[in-house]
Structures are given as structure tokens and as C-alpha cells.
Design a protein around this motif. Structure first.
Motif, PDB file in Angstrom:
ATOM      1  N   VAL A  49       0.859  -1.179   0.000  1.00 26.78           N
ATOM      2  CA  VAL A  49       0.000   0.000   0.000  1.00 26.78           C
ATOM      3  C   VAL A  49       0.899   1.234   0.000  1.00 26.78           C
ATOM      4  O   VAL A  49       2.008   1.193   0.551  1.00 26.78           O
ATOM      5  CB  VAL A  49      -0.926  -0.004   1.247  1.00 26.78           C
ATOM      6  CG1 VAL A  49      -0.130   0.093   2.527  1.00 26.78           C
ATOM      7  CG2 VAL A  49      -1.971   1.066   1.173  1.00 26.78           C
ATOM      8  N   PRO A  50       0.503   2.322  -0.644  1.00 32.09           N
ATOM      9  CA  PRO A  50       1.319   3.535  -0.578  1.00 32.09           C
ATOM     10  C   PRO A  50       1.498   3.984   0.869  1.00 32.09           C
ATOM     11  O   PRO A  50       0.584   3.864   1.687  1.00 32.09           O
ATOM     12  CB  PRO A  50       0.490   4.554  -1.378  1.00 32.09           C
ATOM     13  CG  PRO A  50      -0.368   3.737  -2.289  1.00 32.09           C
ATOM     14  CD  PRO A  50      -0.676   2.489  -1.522  1.00 32.09           C
ATOM     15  N   HIS A  51       2.689   4.484   1.179  1.00 31.16           N
ATOM     16  CA  HIS A  51       2.990   4.985   2.527  1.00 31.16           C
ATOM     17  C   HIS A  51       2.761   3.882   3.560  1.00 31.16           C
ATOM     18  O   HIS A  51       1.876   3.967   4.402  1.00 31.16           O
ATOM     19  CB  HIS A  51       2.136   6.212   2.854  1.00 31.16           C
ATOM     20  CG  HIS A  51       2.112   7.251   1.781  1.00 31.16           C
ATOM     21  ND1 HIS A  51       3.240   7.928   1.381  1.00 31.16           N
ATOM     22  CD2 HIS A  51       1.090   7.705   1.003  1.00 31.16           C
ATOM     23  CE1 HIS A  51       2.923   8.778   0.415  1.00 31.16           C
ATOM     24  NE2 HIS A  51       1.624   8.650   0.165  1.00 31.16           N
ATOM     25  N   MET A 172     -12.765   3.454  -6.625  1.00 37.74           N
ATOM     26  CA  MET A 172     -11.722   3.547  -5.615  1.00 37.74           C
ATOM     27  C   MET A 172     -11.113   2.173  -5.352  1.00 37.74           C
ATOM     28  O   MET A 172     -11.781   1.146  -5.430  1.00 37.74           O
ATOM     29  CB  MET A 172     -12.264   4.127  -4.309  1.00 37.74           C
ATOM     30  CG  MET A 172     -12.536   5.617  -4.364  1.00 37.74           C
ATOM     31  SD  MET A 172     -12.704   6.345  -2.708  1.00 37.74           S
ATOM     32  CE  MET A 172     -14.020   5.350  -2.040  1.00 37.74           C
ATOM     33  N   THR A 173      -9.825   2.158  -5.031  1.00 38.40           N
ATOM     34  CA  THR A 173      -9.133   0.947  -4.615  1.00 38.40           C
ATOM     35  C   THR A 173      -9.084   0.905  -3.100  1.00 38.40           C
ATOM     36  O   THR A 173      -8.741   1.902  -2.463  1.00 38.40           O
ATOM     37  CB  THR A 173      -7.704   0.919  -5.177  1.00 38.40           C
ATOM     38  OG1 THR A 173      -7.757   0.934  -6.603  1.00 38.40           O
ATOM     39  CG2 THR A 173      -6.968  -0.326  -4.716  1.00 38.40           C
ATOM     40  N   ARG A 187      -7.388   1.703   3.630  1.00 35.75           N
ATOM     41  CA  ARG A 187      -6.889   2.842   2.859  1.00 35.75           C
ATOM     42  C   ARG A 187      -7.543   2.827   1.477  1.00 35.75           C
ATOM     43  O   ARG A 187      -7.453   1.841   0.739  1.00 35.75           O
ATOM     44  CB  ARG A 187      -5.371   2.804   2.734  1.00 35.75           C
ATOM     45  CG  ARG A 187      -4.790   3.943   1.891  1.00 35.75           C
ATOM     46  CD  ARG A 187      -3.345   4.203   2.248  1.00 35.75           C
ATOM     47  NE  ARG A 187      -3.229   4.671   3.630  1.00 35.75           N
ATOM     48  CZ  ARG A 187      -2.065   4.750   4.291  1.00 35.75           C
ATOM     49  NH1 ARG A 187      -0.948   4.386   3.692  1.00 35.75           N
ATOM     50  NH2 ARG A 187      -2.036   5.192   5.532  1.00 35.75           N
ATOM     51  N   THR A 189      -7.872   4.691  -2.266  1.00 33.60           N
ATOM     52  CA  THR A 189      -7.139   5.544  -3.198  1.00 33.60           C
ATOM     53  C   THR A 189      -7.901   5.647  -4.505  1.00 33.60           C
ATOM     54  O   THR A 189      -8.684   4.765  -4.865  1.00 33.60           O
ATOM     55  CB  THR A 189      -5.732   4.973  -3.491  1.00 33.60           C
ATOM     56  OG1 THR A 189      -5.851   3.657  -4.044  1.00 33.60           O
ATOM     57  CG2 THR A 189      -4.901   4.910  -2.222  1.00 33.60           C
ATOM     58  N   GLY A 190      -7.624   6.717  -5.247  1.00 32.71           N
ATOM     59  CA  GLY A 190      -8.211   6.899  -6.565  1.00 32.71           C
ATOM     60  C   GLY A 190      -9.677   7.258  -6.503  1.00 32.71           C
ATOM     61  O   GLY A 190     -10.134   7.979  -5.630  1.00 32.71           O
ATOM     62  N   GLY A 195      -7.036  10.777  -7.998  1.00 33.00           N
ATOM     63  CA  GLY A 195      -6.013  11.294  -7.100  1.00 33.00           C
ATOM     64  C   GLY A 195      -6.351  11.158  -5.637  1.00 33.00           C
ATOM     65  O   GLY A 195      -7.493  10.998  -5.236  1.00 33.00           O
ATOM     66  N   GLY A 196      -5.279  11.226  -4.844  1.00 31.93           N
ATOM     67  CA  GLY A 196      -5.441  11.277  -3.412  1.00 31.93           C
ATOM     68  C   GLY A 196      -5.764   9.943  -2.776  1.00 31.93           C
ATOM     69  O   GLY A 196      -6.090   8.960  -3.442  1.00 31.93           O
ATOM     70  N   SER A 197      -5.617   9.898  -1.472  1.00 33.20           N
ATOM     71  CA  SER A 197      -5.956   8.715  -0.697  1.00 33.20           C
ATOM     72  C   SER A 197      -6.378   9.148   0.695  1.00 33.20           C
ATOM     73  O   SER A 197      -6.040  10.242   1.149  1.00 33.20           O
ATOM     74  CB  SER A 197      -4.764   7.760  -0.620  1.00 33.20           C
ATOM     75  OG  SER A 197      -3.695   8.334   0.113  1.00 33.20           O
ATOM     76  N   ASP A 199      -7.719   7.287   4.751  1.00 34.11           N
ATOM     77  CA  ASP A 199      -8.004   6.108   5.560  1.00 34.11           C
ATOM     78  C   ASP A 199      -9.389   6.226   6.172  1.00 34.11           C
ATOM     79  O   ASP A 199      -9.818   7.325   6.555  1.00 34.11           O
ATOM     80  CB  ASP A 199      -6.978   5.950   6.687  1.00 34.11           C
ATOM     81  CG  ASP A 199      -5.584   5.638   6.160  1.00 34.11           C
ATOM     82  OD1 ASP A 199      -5.451   5.380   4.947  1.00 34.11           O
ATOM     83  OD2 ASP A 199      -4.641   5.661   6.967  1.00 34.11           O
TER      84      ASP A 199
END
Length: 227
Positions: A49-51, A172-173, A187, A189-190, A195-197, A199
Motif C-alpha cells: 500500500v502507498p505509505h 476507488m481501490t 486505505r 485511493t483513486g 487522485g489522493g488517498s 483512511d
């Protein structure tokens, strides 16, 4: 890196380290409580996952070797909570005749200050709260459960978008990020807006006390999302 660590009922952190480590050498020559040390703990999400860093904690205090009668009690505590590898023979090695620098050394960190920066924010933690804290029953299973949810039940995780209200968006993912006795964090995203994410936390009606309770709580959560 310590081989293992645990917390005593008094809130001290017991560390098992190599006898050749810098920490062991420094502690062996320290006088009383004059050796200060900081433990930094980094919590990384067990799924892609990002971050991925979910949090960090810093425990600062005074480092000393575990000596005398405390050695047997601390060795038993470590072996009980980490019954694998080197710890299986720890009790015998502590009782063996001294033949030079020990292969392993137990150190005690008397905690004086704790700082936590995680998904819930940054704050100071009272060392007494560490001493009184109860282990989360989900923690030993969290990594395996999150990986299973992500790989085998991604569609069910995605359905949780329906519980987001205005924050939900098509496309969204959703990736499960954290799981504990009080809820699931996902989380997102999309999405159609792009854009953006962010929680989202999905709390259980009541804290779970075991894996059976966790299964019931997850089924109830997925059922609410499906309807």
C-alpha cells in the motif's frame, strides 16, 4: 537489533541482544543507571500500500544488564512469549559456567519517556500506561489476516466503500491497512474524482476478545456493507 523483547508487569522493556552487540558492550561497562538509550520501533503495514509505515514509537530511558535473581524471571518471560530459536535454550545458557563474553545478554530499559506517532496522531504516553496495557489479542494474527483479506477478499473490502457516505466514489481501490480488537482500518485511493488517498476506520460494536469474536465482527461488518 534485539533478538526478542518483552515488557515486564512493571513496564520495563527486557531485550535479548547478542553479547557482541554495541548495546551489550556498553551496558556491561555502565555504572548503575548512567547509560541512556532510546528504542525506536517502526510499524510497517504487512500489505502492499502507498505509505506503508503506519507508525513509529520512541522509548527513552536507562539501560542496564539484567542481573542476579531477575535473570531467571526475565528469561522465563522472554521464553514464554517468544518460544522459538535461541530462546528455547536461554534458561540453560544463563546457568552455564561463564567462559568469556556471553553469546546472549539480557538488558533492561527502565522507561522514562514514550512518544508515539501513528495513524491516530502524535502524542506522549505515560510509562505507567505501558505497564498497565493489555496485549491486543488480534496482534499476533494481524499480518496474516490482513494479507488474507487483501488477497482473497478484496471484493468484500471494496464493498466497505458503501459505508463511507459522501466520501465514497466509484472506482476507488481499497486495501486493508490495520486490524485490532476495536476495528478495521482501510486505505482508499483513486476514484472517479481521481487522485489522493484517505483512511477510513470501521469500528466493531464491541472490542473483540479472541479470533472467534473477530470472525463474528468481520461478518457483521461485511453484511452491513453489502446491504
Amino acid at each position: 537489533m534485539p533478538v526478542a523483547r518483552t515488557v515486564t508487569p512493571d513496564g520495563d522493556v527486557i531485550l535479548l541482544v547478542s553479547g557482541e552487540s554495541a548495546a551489550a558492550r556498553a551496558a556491561a561497562h555502565a555504572q548503575d543507571d548512567d547509560l541512556t538509550a532510546v528504542i525506536e520501533i517502526t510499524d510497517v503495514a504487512p500489505v502492499s500500500v502507498p505509505h506503508r509505515i503506519r507508525g513509529r514509537a520512541w522509548l527513552a530511558g536507562w539501560l542496564t544488564p539484567v542481573r542476579g535473581d531477575d535473570r531467571a524471571a526475565c528469561a522465563a518471560l522472554l521464553a514464554e512469549r517468544h518460544p522459538v530459536g535461541e530462546l528455547l535454550g536461554l534458561g540453560e545458557s544463563l546457568d552455564a559456567p561463564y567462559t568469556g563474553r556471553p553469546a546472549w545478554m539480557m538488558l533492561r530499559l527502565e522507561v522514562g519517556e514514550i512518544t508515539v506517532d501513528d495513524l491516530w496522531g502524535a502524542e506522549q504516553v505515560d510509562p505507567e500506561d505501558l505497564a498497565s496495557a493489555e496485549p491486543d489479542p488480534v496482534s499476533p494474527h494481524e499480518a496474516e489476516l490482513l494479507q488474507h483479506l487483501h488477497s482473497s477478499h478484496g471484493d468484500r473490502i471494496g464493498e466497505l466503500c458503501g459505508l463511507l457516505g459522501d466520501r465514497g466514489a466509484r472506482g476507488m481501490t481499497a486495501v486493508p491497512l490495520a486490524l485490532d480488537r476495536v476495528g478495521l482500518r482501510v486505505r482508499f485511493t483513486g476514484g472517479a474524482a481521481g487522485g489522493g488517498s484517505f483512511d477510513a476506520r470501521f469500528d466493531f460494536p464491541d472490542p473483540v476478545t479472541d479470533i472467534c469474536g473477530l470472525r463474528r465482527a468481520m461478518r457483521a461488518l461485511f453484511s452491513a456493507a453489502a446491504h
